[in-house]
Scaffold this motif. Structure first.
Motif, PDB file in Angstrom:
ATOM      1  N   ASN A  23      -0.355  30.819   4.575  1.00 36.37           N
ATOM      2  CA  ASN A  23      -1.581  30.174   4.087  1.00 36.37           C
ATOM      3  C   ASN A  23      -2.139  29.144   5.053  1.00 36.37           C
ATOM      4  O   ASN A  23      -3.346  29.129   5.311  1.00 36.37           O
ATOM      5  N   PRO A  24      -1.306  28.246   5.610  1.00 29.94           N
ATOM      6  CA  PRO A  24      -1.861  27.232   6.512  1.00 29.94           C
ATOM      7  C   PRO A  24      -2.508  27.822   7.765  1.00 29.94           C
ATOM      8  O   PRO A  24      -3.427  27.224   8.323  1.00 29.94           O
ATOM      9  N   ALA A  27      -5.981  28.278   6.523  1.00 28.94           N
ATOM     10  CA  ALA A  27      -6.625  27.112   5.916  1.00 28.94           C
ATOM     11  C   ALA A  27      -6.888  26.003   6.929  1.00 28.94           C
ATOM     12  O   ALA A  27      -7.968  25.400   6.924  1.00 28.94           O
ATOM     13  N   LEU A  28      -5.928  25.699   7.776  1.00 29.37           N
ATOM     14  CA  LEU A  28      -6.067  24.547   8.669  1.00 29.37           C
ATOM     15  C   LEU A  28      -7.239  24.655   9.638  1.00 29.37           C
ATOM     16  O   LEU A  28      -7.958  23.674   9.833  1.00 29.37           O
ATOM     17  N   TYR A  31     -10.250  23.792   7.648  1.00 31.09           N
ATOM     18  CA  TYR A  31     -10.313  22.341   7.412  1.00 31.09           C
ATOM     19  C   TYR A  31     -10.863  21.641   8.655  1.00 31.09           C
ATOM     20  O   TYR A  31     -11.679  20.731   8.550  1.00 31.09           O
ATOM     21  N   ALA A  37     -10.501  22.014   0.579  1.00 32.66           N
ATOM     22  CA  ALA A  37      -9.602  22.948  -0.110  1.00 32.66           C
ATOM     23  C   ALA A  37     -10.345  23.776  -1.157  1.00 32.66           C
ATOM     24  O   ALA A  37     -10.084  24.978  -1.302  1.00 32.66           O
ATOM     25  N   PHE A  88      -2.984  23.575  -1.348  1.00 33.32           N
ATOM     26  CA  PHE A  88      -3.951  23.407  -0.265  1.00 33.32           C
ATOM     27  C   PHE A  88      -4.354  21.949  -0.091  1.00 33.32           C
ATOM     28  O   PHE A  88      -4.607  21.508   1.023  1.00 33.32           O
ATOM     29  N   TYR A  91      -1.839  19.870   2.067  1.00 33.96           N
ATOM     30  CA  TYR A  91      -1.949  19.974   3.521  1.00 33.96           C
ATOM     31  C   TYR A  91      -2.676  18.769   4.111  1.00 33.96           C
ATOM     32  O   TYR A  91      -2.548  18.497   5.303  1.00 33.96           O
ATOM     33  N   ASN A  92      -3.452  18.073   3.285  1.00 34.62           N
ATOM     34  CA  ASN A  92      -4.148  16.866   3.747  1.00 34.62           C
ATOM     35  C   ASN A  92      -3.220  15.653   3.794  1.00 34.62           C
ATOM     36  O   ASN A  92      -3.587  14.633   4.366  1.00 34.62           O
ATOM     37  N   ASP A  95       2.505  17.630   6.751  1.00 37.30           N
ATOM     38  CA  ASP A  95       2.531  18.788   7.632  1.00 37.30           C
ATOM     39  C   ASP A  95       2.541  20.060   6.791  1.00 37.30           C
ATOM     40  O   ASP A  95       3.321  20.185   5.845  1.00 37.30           O
ATOM     41  N   SER A  96       1.681  20.995   7.128  1.00 35.89           N
ATOM     42  CA  SER A  96       1.557  22.210   6.325  1.00 35.89           C
ATOM     43  C   SER A  96       2.836  23.040   6.328  1.00 35.89           C
ATOM     44  O   SER A  96       3.151  23.701   5.331  1.00 35.89           O
ATOM     45  N   SER A 100       4.630  24.059   2.931  1.00 29.51           N
ATOM     46  CA  SER A 100       4.897  25.462   2.595  1.00 29.51           C
ATOM     47  C   SER A 100       6.382  25.713   2.387  1.00 29.51           C
ATOM     48  O   SER A 100       6.771  26.530   1.545  1.00 29.51           O
TER      49      SER A 100
END
Length: 163
Positions: A23-24, A27-28, A31, A37, A88, A91-92, A95-96, A100
């Motif tokens: 996922n990261p 997503a990252l 972002y 998110a 999600f 993650y802000n 660390d993703s 996870s």
């Protein structure tokens, strides 16, 4: 060589876990380009809906619901949405990769819920696995840069895994 359903299940489970852990990766960068998110998840699910619809249609399933199932599905949909959103958002705060990794504590939560809520007996091997998992989680108490983990991020991931 044909695989048994059990072997297929293990393979598909491993693929699902590996891809969910990615996922990261998607997503990252979004972002970094200014998306939040909510937007990332909106587009993720809007792309998944037609794929799921196509798979249902290919397998000959109907889209109709049995009477009285809409409320149940709405509640389950909110739970899934909260689970994804909390992950999600975490993650802000951390660390993703750590987020996870922590997400995969959900089997421990399931075992504990089954034991304490439904009285299921935990075999000794399960208790040892839970203890090893908790020790592993405690070892993640610092980032690679030496900073402590965000309590907010940890709570978000734990709530995500419980949902």
């Amino acid at each position: 060589m044909l695989l048994s359903n059990k072997a297929k299940g293990y393979i598909l489970g491993a693929i699902a876990a590996a891809t969910y852990g990615m996922n990261p990766l998607f997503a990252l960068p979004l972002y970094a380009d200014g998306m939040d998110a909510d937007s990332v998840l909106f587009f993720r699910y809007m792309m998944a809906i037609p794929v799921m619809g196509l798979l249902l249609r290919m397998r000959g399933h109907s889209f109709s619901l049995a009477s009285g199932r809409l409320a149940e599905l709405a509640v389950l949909g909110v739970v899934v949405a909260l689970s994804s959103l909390l992950l999600f958002l975490s993650y802000n705060y951390m660390d993703s990769g750590v987020a996870s990794t922590l997400l995969f504590v959900y089997p421990v939560m399931v075992a504990l819920i089954m034991a304490f809520r439904y009285g299921e007996r935990l075999p000794p091997v399960t208790v040892v696995c839970i203890a090893v998992t908790l020790v592993g989680i405690m070892m993640l108490n610092r980032t690679a840069a030496g900073a402590g983990l965000s309590a907010t991020g940890i709570w978000m991931v734990m709530l995500s895994s419980a949902a």
